[in-house]
Design an enzyme around this catalytic site. Sequence first.
Site, PDB file in Angstrom:
ATOM      1  N   ALA A   1       8.928  -2.119   2.119  1.00  0.00           N
ATOM      2  CA  ALA A   1       8.031  -1.573   3.336  1.00  0.00           C
ATOM      3  C   ALA A   1       9.219  -1.149   4.466  1.00  0.00           C
ATOM      4  O   ALA A   1       9.895  -1.508   4.606  1.00  0.00           O
ATOM      5  CB  ALA A   1       7.358  -2.832   3.910  1.00  0.00           C
TER       6      ALA A   1
ATOM      7  N   LYS B   1      17.637   4.096   9.359  1.00  0.00           N
ATOM      8  CA  LYS B   1      17.708   3.530   7.943  1.00  0.00           C
ATOM      9  C   LYS B   1      19.170   2.962   7.922  1.00  0.00           C
ATOM     10  O   LYS B   1      19.510   1.978   7.192  1.00  0.00           O
ATOM     11  CB  LYS B   1      17.547   4.730   7.056  1.00  0.00           C
ATOM     12  CG  LYS B   1      16.234   5.064   6.980  1.00  0.00           C
ATOM     13  CD  LYS B   1      15.128   4.117   6.544  1.00  0.00           C
ATOM     14  CE  LYS B   1      15.209   3.772   5.046  1.00  0.00           C
ATOM     15  NZ  LYS B   1      14.135   2.489   4.481  1.00  0.00           N
TER      16      LYS B   1
ATOM     17  N   LEU C   1       6.117  -6.857   9.415  1.00  0.00           N
ATOM     18  CA  LEU C   1       7.442  -6.583   9.853  1.00  0.00           C
ATOM     19  C   LEU C   1       7.845  -6.853  11.316  1.00  0.00           C
ATOM     20  O   LEU C   1       9.038  -7.067  11.644  1.00  0.00           O
ATOM     21  CB  LEU C   1       8.024  -5.170   9.337  1.00  0.00           C
ATOM     22  CG  LEU C   1       8.067  -4.744   7.913  1.00  0.00           C
ATOM     23  CD1 LEU C   1       8.756  -3.352   7.687  1.00  0.00           C
ATOM     24  CD2 LEU C   1       8.978  -5.981   7.239  1.00  0.00           C
TER      25      LEU C   1
ATOM     26  N   SER D   1       0.931  -1.324   0.155  1.00  0.00           N
ATOM     27  CA  SER D   1      -0.141   0.084  -0.226  1.00  0.00           C
ATOM     28  C   SER D   1       0.649   1.082   0.261  1.00  0.00           C
ATOM     29  O   SER D   1       0.263   2.321  -0.132  1.00  0.00           O
ATOM     30  CB  SER D   1      -0.869   0.145   1.223  1.00  0.00           C
ATOM     31  OG  SER D   1      -0.052  -0.023   2.358  1.00  0.00           O
TER      32      SER D   1
END
Length: 344
Positions: free
Chosen positions: A85, A161, A65, A12
């Site tokens: 994702a 990240k 996740l 999505s």
Amino acid sequence: MNHETVLVTGGSGFLATRCIAQALQAGYRVRTSVRTLGREGRIRKDIERVGVPAGDALTFVTADLTSDSGWPEAVAGCDYVLHVASPFPQNQPENEDDLIVPAREGTLRVLRAAREAKVRRVVITSSFAAVGYGHPDTDRPFTEDDWTDIDGGVSPYITSKTLAERAAWDFMAREGGPMELSVINPVGIFGPVLGPDHAASINMIKMLMNGDMPGTPRLSFAVVDVRDAADLHLRAMTSRSAAGQRFLAAAGDPLSLHDIALILRRRLGEAARHVPSEILPDEAVREAARTHPAMRETADNLGKVRHLSTAKARRLLGWTPRSSEETVTSTAESLLRHGLLRQV
């Protein structure tokens, strides 16, 4: 139609939807993971808006996740995985582990499941956040050889990240087996929206078009069109030269917010009448950040320009992204088209 299957995680999402559409267009069968199957109808509708009939070539599976369940089913029989994702917060959490743990553990979950299912190659969406932050100011362009210094006073999102990508490469070195990994490091993702659900970065264009800023702070950042970011994921998925490599994804060098405002005013005319023309004084931004924590990161980045090079993706993968101006313009035009701007 070829008979290869691609899993796209987080179907999505703004980028994931485009990855699904382009993979279907290229003739792949696509499976996508969603947290709840209630999202299927909207995703199919968005893909049809791109002009791609999904039909039976697109299937859905529930997986999150934060949990192991669902991932073995998600990757079963897949040749490739595009792990797109990732948690992206509207606001930075007080406890950075709230972001770091799901980003890192979620990535490792997907890699483990993919390895067990004998997936050929995984492409992970990382970020320029894992490349160009925490360093002293420099005019040297950042490349794929650079890594963010998480001890350099960076936000929890940037730390998450960086650590998630590091964990992916460490996993591959230790226990990846014959599976291959490629990583894409995009800058801020813009481009045409397909409806009200879109990347958080798009809100910047919304705020400018709606006149929500009295002026533009001295912020600069590079942009990439969502269509080009998806294209780079597919190139990295199949190109022999992409195995074991990371690729920066950007339309070009950074633009200042003032540059973006000028593009909008020039290209959209009357529709951009609320876009501010003034540049805000740095001190006014710093003053606002003292009472509005959400503005602290803006204040910390005033006047900073992080140059970068996309020569590697262009050279190895033949990637040719749209210009920054086209990316910015098409973003605003799509917001207008979908009625997502305030009519004043």
